[in-house]
Design a protein around this motif. Structure first.
Motif, PDB file in Angstrom:
ATOM      1  N   THR A   8      -4.648  -6.718  -2.704  1.00  0.00           N
ATOM      2  CA  THR A   8      -4.485  -5.757  -3.799  1.00  0.00           C
ATOM      3  C   THR A   8      -5.736  -5.653  -4.673  1.00  0.00           C
ATOM      4  OG1 THR A   8      -3.539  -7.442  -5.278  1.00  0.00           O
ATOM      5  CG2 THR A   8      -2.004  -6.181  -3.895  1.00  0.00           C
ATOM      6  N   GLN A  36      -3.920   0.239  -3.281  1.00  0.00           N
ATOM      7  CA  GLN A  36      -2.775   0.968  -3.821  1.00  0.00           C
ATOM      8  C   GLN A  36      -1.771   1.377  -2.754  1.00  0.00           C
ATOM      9  OE1 GLN A  36      -2.437   1.019  -7.097  1.00  0.00           O
ATOM     10  NE2 GLN A  36      -4.390  -0.091  -7.114  1.00  0.00           N
ATOM     11  N   HIS A  71       3.131  -2.905  -2.753  1.00  0.00           N
ATOM     12  CA  HIS A  71       3.737  -2.967  -4.080  1.00  0.00           C
ATOM     13  C   HIS A  71       5.252  -2.783  -4.016  1.00  0.00           C
ATOM     14  CE1 HIS A  71      -0.329  -2.865  -5.764  1.00  0.00           C
ATOM     15  NE2 HIS A  71      -0.585  -1.968  -4.840  1.00  0.00           N
ATOM     16  N   LYS A 122       3.198  -9.908  -2.455  1.00  0.00           N
ATOM     17  CA  LYS A 122       2.195  -9.018  -1.869  1.00  0.00           C
ATOM     18  C   LYS A 122       1.692  -9.520  -0.518  1.00  0.00           C
ATOM     19  CE  LYS A 122      -1.587 -11.149  -4.529  1.00  0.00           C
ATOM     20  NZ  LYS A 122      -2.603 -10.916  -5.582  1.00  0.00           N
TER      21      LYS A 122
END
Length: 365
Positions: A221, A265, A270, A276
């Motif tokens: 991320t 993203q 998410h 994650k």
């Protein structure tokens, strides 16, 4: 030998390793038949198979549909036992050895004693399946990633639970593996400490290049896809410890996989309520050395430690979870098997170069 069959290893050193693949790496159980996966594995030159229970259960369900009117009183477990016999025969006819049954999830540390008892009962069933499936396979227990409200991180309890699993399974072997997103056990160091302390002859460790690198080095991320610069040193120090501390005869398998560099993203990273690293693992693993597909983890360094550094000999398995395995098309098993074969060639070349370089350096001294 077909174009994508596995080659003769390039040196005597790397002939120590035998190629295997996990059935999950060849397609989703509900979309791609186990028979198709077995055929694809054989065509690509694989010699061993890690059998995912999802594939066994779906195979059993398919078999049950053909006989449900004949024996309505039979249970799911009865059909799984039948399936285990059939799967072993399918693999034996094609010269493919079943190495492992996995994953026996969410076992250790359960706070509710009734849930623990249920898992022990299920483990006994898996032991029965394992005795049918192969002569020397193991059951893989990945570290639990349940919510802290459901499991304890008390190390003594985790040790006791793994010791009990080994005792219940004996003589079937148990391999414990640290998942990078495990609630309390998420590094090989934690995993090895538990295995060492449990001290059972049929209990060992499974080393996975993705889980090791993902925990110590990666952050999918972040803008860079990785943790800060000192992660390189942290990973090297961890690999040095691994080579020094892990007992070779306790390593039951080395699994290979890389991770795909994705947009930070990307929606699946998410997903609400999902770690994650778990989301990344389920959607974006790659076979080793697939840089052209976005692979970027320091897999060579981890594999070199696990294989060359430890002096490991035996089965090396490709274990890849990916959104590509969930594509609803019949070509998926064959495509992934061919990718695995190419990756095996590449990783052998990389490791062989390291072996040759080390030999040259040693001769110079």
């Amino acid at each position: 030998m077909s174009m994508h069959s596995l080659p003769t290893p390039p040196s005597e050193a790397v002939s120590r390793w035998m190629p295997a693949i996990a059935t999950v790496s060849l397609g989703a159980a509900h979309l791609h038949s186990l028979t198709a996966k077995i055929e694809a594995a054989v065509r690509s030159g694989q010699k061993g198979l890690e059998l995912f229970h999802d594939d066994l259960a779906h195979f059993a369900k398919t078999q049950r549909c053909h006989t449900c009117d004949e024996a309505p009183a039979r249970t799911d477990r009865d059909y799984e036992i039948d399936a285990a016999h059939a799967i072993r025969d399918l693999c034996a006819e094609r010269g493919l050895r079943i190495l492992a049954l996995q994953p026996f999830r969410h076992y250790e540390g359960l706070i509710d004693p009734d849930q623990h008892a249920q898992r022990i009962d299920e483990l006994k069933h898996w032991v029965q399946l394992s005795k049918i499936l192969g002569d020397d396979l193991f059951i893989l227990i990945p570290s639990s990633f349940l919510d802290p409200s459901e499991i304890t991180g008390d190390r003594d309890r985790l040790v006791a639970d793994l010791a009990q699993a080994a005792d219940v399974a004996f003589p079937i072997r148990i391999a414990y593996e640290a998942l990078a997103w495990g609630t309390y056990v998420n590094t090989w160091e934690d995993c090895w400490d538990i295995v060492r302390r449990a001290n059972r002859p049929n209990l060992g460790i499974c080393l996975d290049t993705f889980n090791i690198a993902a925990r110590v080095w990666a952050d999918p991320t972040s803008a860079t896809g990785r943790l800060p610069a000192d992660a390189d040193a942290q990973l090297q120090a961890s690999m040095d410890r691994l080579v020094q501390e892990v007992e070779l005869d306790r390593v039951m398998m080395v699994q290979l996989a890389d991770g795909e560099r994705v947009d930070p993203q990307t929606p699946f990273l998410h997903a609400e309520g999902m770690h994650k690293l778990l989301a990344w693992s389920r959607n974006a693993r790659l076979f080793p050395c697939e840089e052209e597909r976005g692979g970027y983890l320091p897999i060579r360094e981890v594999a070199d430690a696990c294989l060359n550094g430890l002096g490991y000999t035996g089965w090396v398995s490709m274990e890849v979870f990916s959104r590509t395995t969930g594509e609803d098309k019949p070509s998926v098993p064959g495509e992934h098997a061919e990718r695995a074969a190419r990756s095996w060639q590449r990783i052998l070349q990389q490791l062989d170069m390291k072996v040759e370089k080390a030999a040259i350096c040693k001769s110079c001294h």
